[in-house]
Design a protein around this motif. Structure first.
Motif, PDB file in Angstrom:
ATOM      1  N   ALA A  32       0.831  -1.409   0.032  1.00  0.00           N
ATOM      2  CA  ALA A  32      -0.132  -0.137   0.020  1.00  0.00           C
ATOM      3  C   ALA A  32       0.756   1.388  -0.005  1.00  0.00           C
ATOM      4  CB  ALA A  32      -0.978   0.065   1.058  1.00  0.00           C
ATOM      5  N   GLU A  33       2.055   1.215   0.828  1.00  0.00           N
ATOM      6  CA  GLU A  33       2.743   2.358   0.915  1.00  0.00           C
ATOM      7  C   GLU A  33       3.538   2.562  -0.476  1.00  0.00           C
ATOM      8  OE1 GLU A  33       5.435   1.517   3.895  1.00  0.00           O
ATOM      9  OE2 GLU A  33       4.173   2.100   5.636  1.00  0.00           O
ATOM     10  N   ASP A  34       3.977   1.478  -1.102  1.00  0.00           N
ATOM     11  CA  ASP A  34       4.529   1.458  -2.501  1.00  0.00           C
ATOM     12  C   ASP A  34       3.433   2.181  -3.637  1.00  0.00           C
ATOM     13  OD1 ASP A  34       6.742   0.618  -1.386  1.00  0.00           O
ATOM     14  OD2 ASP A  34       6.657  -1.424  -2.311  1.00  0.00           O
ATOM     15  N   LEU A  35       2.274   1.460  -3.424  1.00  0.00           N
ATOM     16  CA  LEU A  35       1.279   1.964  -4.197  1.00  0.00           C
ATOM     17  C   LEU A  35       0.896   3.363  -4.022  1.00  0.00           C
ATOM     18  CD1 LEU A  35      -0.784   1.182  -6.254  1.00  0.00           C
ATOM     19  CD2 LEU A  35      -2.420   0.619  -4.366  1.00  0.00           C
ATOM     20  N   LEU A  36       0.760   3.879  -2.919  1.00  0.00           N
ATOM     21  CA  LEU A  36       0.412   5.443  -2.737  1.00  0.00           C
ATOM     22  C   LEU A  36       1.540   6.271  -3.293  1.00  0.00           C
ATOM     23  CD1 LEU A  36      -1.322   7.514  -1.628  1.00  0.00           C
ATOM     24  CD2 LEU A  36      -0.493   7.154   0.743  1.00  0.00           C
ATOM     25  N   GLN A  37       2.882   5.767  -2.712  1.00  0.00           N
ATOM     26  CA  GLN A  37       4.154   6.379  -3.268  1.00  0.00           C
ATOM     27  C   GLN A  37       4.145   6.847  -4.646  1.00  0.00           C
ATOM     28  OE1 GLN A  37       7.839   5.052  -1.685  1.00  0.00           O
ATOM     29  NE2 GLN A  37       9.008   6.653  -2.513  1.00  0.00           N
ATOM     30  N   SER A  38       3.841   5.640  -5.540  1.00  0.00           N
ATOM     31  CA  SER A  38       4.038   5.715  -6.766  1.00  0.00           C
ATOM     32  C   SER A  38       2.877   6.663  -7.526  1.00  0.00           C
ATOM     33  CB  SER A  38       4.088   4.481  -7.541  1.00  0.00           C
ATOM     34  OG  SER A  38       2.733   3.931  -7.515  1.00  0.00           O
ATOM     35  N   VAL A  39       1.821   6.609  -6.797  1.00  0.00           N
ATOM     36  CA  VAL A  39       0.615   7.745  -7.315  1.00  0.00           C
ATOM     37  C   VAL A  39       1.033   8.941  -6.974  1.00  0.00           C
ATOM     38  CG1 VAL A  39      -1.676   8.134  -7.100  1.00  0.00           C
ATOM     39  CG2 VAL A  39      -1.140   5.850  -7.344  1.00  0.00           C
ATOM     40  N   LEU A  40       1.518   9.393  -5.853  1.00  0.00           N
ATOM     41  CA  LEU A  40       1.989  10.704  -5.408  1.00  0.00           C
ATOM     42  C   LEU A  40       3.334  11.291  -6.337  1.00  0.00           C
ATOM     43  CD1 LEU A  40       1.205  10.299  -1.714  1.00  0.00           C
ATOM     44  CD2 LEU A  40      -0.258  11.327  -3.193  1.00  0.00           C
ATOM     45  N   VAL A  41       3.985  10.336  -6.613  1.00  0.00           N
ATOM     46  CA  VAL A  41       5.210  10.880  -7.386  1.00  0.00           C
ATOM     47  C   VAL A  41       4.707  11.487  -8.491  1.00  0.00           C
ATOM     48  CG1 VAL A  41       7.199  10.376  -8.649  1.00  0.00           C
ATOM     49  CG2 VAL A  41       6.828   9.777  -6.156  1.00  0.00           C
ATOM     50  N   LYS A  42       3.793  10.667  -9.321  1.00  0.00           N
ATOM     51  CA  LYS A  42       3.168  11.083 -10.586  1.00  0.00           C
ATOM     52  C   LYS A  42       2.533  12.280 -10.606  1.00  0.00           C
ATOM     53  CE  LYS A  42       3.155   6.511 -12.410  1.00  0.00           C
ATOM     54  NZ  LYS A  42       2.277   5.191 -12.993  1.00  0.00           N
ATOM     55  N   GLN A  67      -3.620   2.300 -10.753  1.00  0.00           N
ATOM     56  CA  GLN A  67      -2.201   1.555 -10.574  1.00  0.00           C
ATOM     57  C   GLN A  67      -2.189   0.386  -9.815  1.00  0.00           C
ATOM     58  OE1 GLN A  67       0.594   3.486 -11.215  1.00  0.00           O
ATOM     59  NE2 GLN A  67       1.917   1.672 -10.985  1.00  0.00           N
ATOM     60  N   TYR A  68      -2.966   0.169  -8.781  1.00  0.00           N
ATOM     61  CA  TYR A  68      -3.234  -1.146  -8.300  1.00  0.00           C
ATOM     62  C   TYR A  68      -3.872  -2.172  -9.633  1.00  0.00           C
ATOM     63  CZ  TYR A  68      -5.939  -4.817  -6.215  1.00  0.00           C
ATOM     64  OH  TYR A  68      -6.321  -6.295  -5.795  1.00  0.00           O
ATOM     65  N   ILE A  69      -4.713  -1.976 -10.328  1.00  0.00           N
ATOM     66  CA  ILE A  69      -5.200  -3.015 -11.030  1.00  0.00           C
ATOM     67  C   ILE A  69      -3.993  -3.113 -12.231  1.00  0.00           C
ATOM     68  CG2 ILE A  69      -6.779  -3.155 -13.204  1.00  0.00           C
ATOM     69  CD1 ILE A  69      -8.773  -1.942 -11.611  1.00  0.00           C
ATOM     70  N   SER A  70      -3.219  -2.000 -12.706  1.00  0.00           N
ATOM     71  CA  SER A  70      -2.004  -2.278 -13.642  1.00  0.00           C
ATOM     72  C   SER A  70      -0.965  -3.324 -12.809  1.00  0.00           C
ATOM     73  CB  SER A  70      -1.573  -0.986 -13.786  1.00  0.00           C
ATOM     74  OG  SER A  70      -0.221  -1.115 -14.613  1.00  0.00           O
ATOM     75  N   TRP A  71      -0.740  -2.982 -11.505  1.00  0.00           N
ATOM     76  CA  TRP A  71       0.233  -4.035 -10.922  1.00  0.00           C
ATOM     77  C   TRP A  71      -0.183  -5.365 -10.987  1.00  0.00           C
ATOM     78  CZ3 TRP A  71       2.167  -1.128  -5.763  1.00  0.00           C
ATOM     79  CH2 TRP A  71       2.963  -0.124  -6.140  1.00  0.00           C
ATOM     80  N   ARG A  72      -1.527  -5.688 -10.555  1.00  0.00           N
ATOM     81  CA  ARG A  72      -1.949  -6.959 -10.730  1.00  0.00           C
ATOM     82  C   ARG A  72      -1.885  -7.489 -11.805  1.00  0.00           C
ATOM     83  NH1 ARG A  72      -5.216  -9.151  -6.192  1.00  0.00           N
ATOM     84  NH2 ARG A  72      -5.399 -10.743  -7.460  1.00  0.00           N
ATOM     85  N   ARG A  73      -2.290  -6.753 -12.917  1.00  0.00           N
ATOM     86  CA  ARG A  73      -2.246  -7.629 -14.353  1.00  0.00           C
ATOM     87  C   ARG A  73      -0.828  -7.833 -14.480  1.00  0.00           C
ATOM     88  NH1 ARG A  73      -5.576  -2.821 -17.299  1.00  0.00           N
ATOM     89  NH2 ARG A  73      -7.703  -3.675 -16.659  1.00  0.00           N
ATOM     90  N   ARG A  74      -0.050  -6.947 -14.342  1.00  0.00           N
ATOM     91  CA  ARG A  74       1.529  -7.349 -14.683  1.00  0.00           C
ATOM     92  C   ARG A  74       2.025  -8.509 -13.759  1.00  0.00           C
ATOM     93  NH1 ARG A  74       4.631  -2.282 -14.105  1.00  0.00           N
ATOM     94  NH2 ARG A  74       2.598  -1.131 -13.843  1.00  0.00           N
ATOM     95  N   ARG A  75       1.581  -8.526 -12.450  1.00  0.00           N
ATOM     96  CA  ARG A  75       1.738  -9.404 -11.402  1.00  0.00           C
ATOM     97  C   ARG A  75       3.437  -9.396 -11.376  1.00  0.00           C
ATOM     98  NH1 ARG A  75      -2.200 -12.299  -9.989  1.00  0.00           N
ATOM     99  NH2 ARG A  75      -3.874 -12.948 -11.412  1.00  0.00           N
ATOM    100  N   VAL A  76       3.825  -8.091 -10.958  1.00  0.00           N
ATOM    101  CA  VAL A  76       5.072  -7.796 -10.788  1.00  0.00           C
ATOM    102  C   VAL A  76       5.669  -8.350  -9.450  1.00  0.00           C
ATOM    103  CG1 VAL A  76       6.873  -5.923 -10.245  1.00  0.00           C
ATOM    104  CG2 VAL A  76       4.976  -5.545 -11.870  1.00  0.00           C
TER     105      VAL A  76
END
Length: 171
Positions: A32-42, A67-76
């Motif tokens: 969640a922290e990574d997700l929020l950070q990536s969105v806030l940077v953008k 971003q969450y859906i994108s991460w889940r699709r890529r399954r990084v």
């Protein structure tokens, strides 16, 4: 006021609620922290253009979902191992902790779109229309995704079988 100051004000006012949304989507505090950070940077990079957006919080929430859906699709996969334990919450009873953990586990098993609908509709208390707008889909899709997600949650966590499906409820 310059753009950095207005972004700081936005963060001070909305960081906690955005983190809660990110945590409910990701199901893990670190992710969640990574997700929020990536969105806030953008968002910070686009903040001057976002001054014309009616609701930067709604924009941020939509960006989190996308971003969450994108991460889940890529399954990084990363070298990080997410913690199995949710963040501690003070003053919670054992029963509420068990219920929260059960619901978290069940939510984690939903497909990304269904999970996003449940989080936005029932945790963030958005209307069907607001949820549809954030997810860029029709209200009918939100209704059907919520219906299927609630049915799946009832199957995964029978103790929540009394959850009422909100058929025909137009908020």
């Amino acid at each position: 006021m310059n753009h950095n100051d207005s972004f700081r004000e936005f963060m001070a006012a909305h960081q906690q609620s955005l983190m809660r949304t990110a945590y409910l989507l990701a199901g893990d505090a670190h992710l969640a922290e990574d997700l929020l950070q990536s969105v806030l940077v953008k968002m910070l990079g686009r903040w001057a253009k976002l001054a014309h957006v009616a609701s930067p919080q709604a924009y941020a929430r939509k960006a989190l979902v996308n971003q969450y859906i994108s991460w889940r699709r890529r399954r990084v996969r990363t070298a990080e191992l997410p913690s199995a334990e949710p963040p501690e919450r003070p003053y919670s009873s054992e029963a509420s902790t068990i219920a929260r953990l059960t619901m978290q586990k069940a939510l984690a098993q939903l497909p990304p779109r269904q999970r996003a609908v449940i989080v936005l509709r029932y945790y963030e208390d958005l209307t069907e229309h607001e949820t549809a707008k954030l997810l860029n889909c029709s209200i009918g899709t939100v209704k059907s995704q919520a219906h299927h997600a609630l049915a799946r949650l009832r199957a995964l966590a029978p103790e929540f079988a009394e959850m009422e499906d909100v058929k025909g409820a137009h908020r």
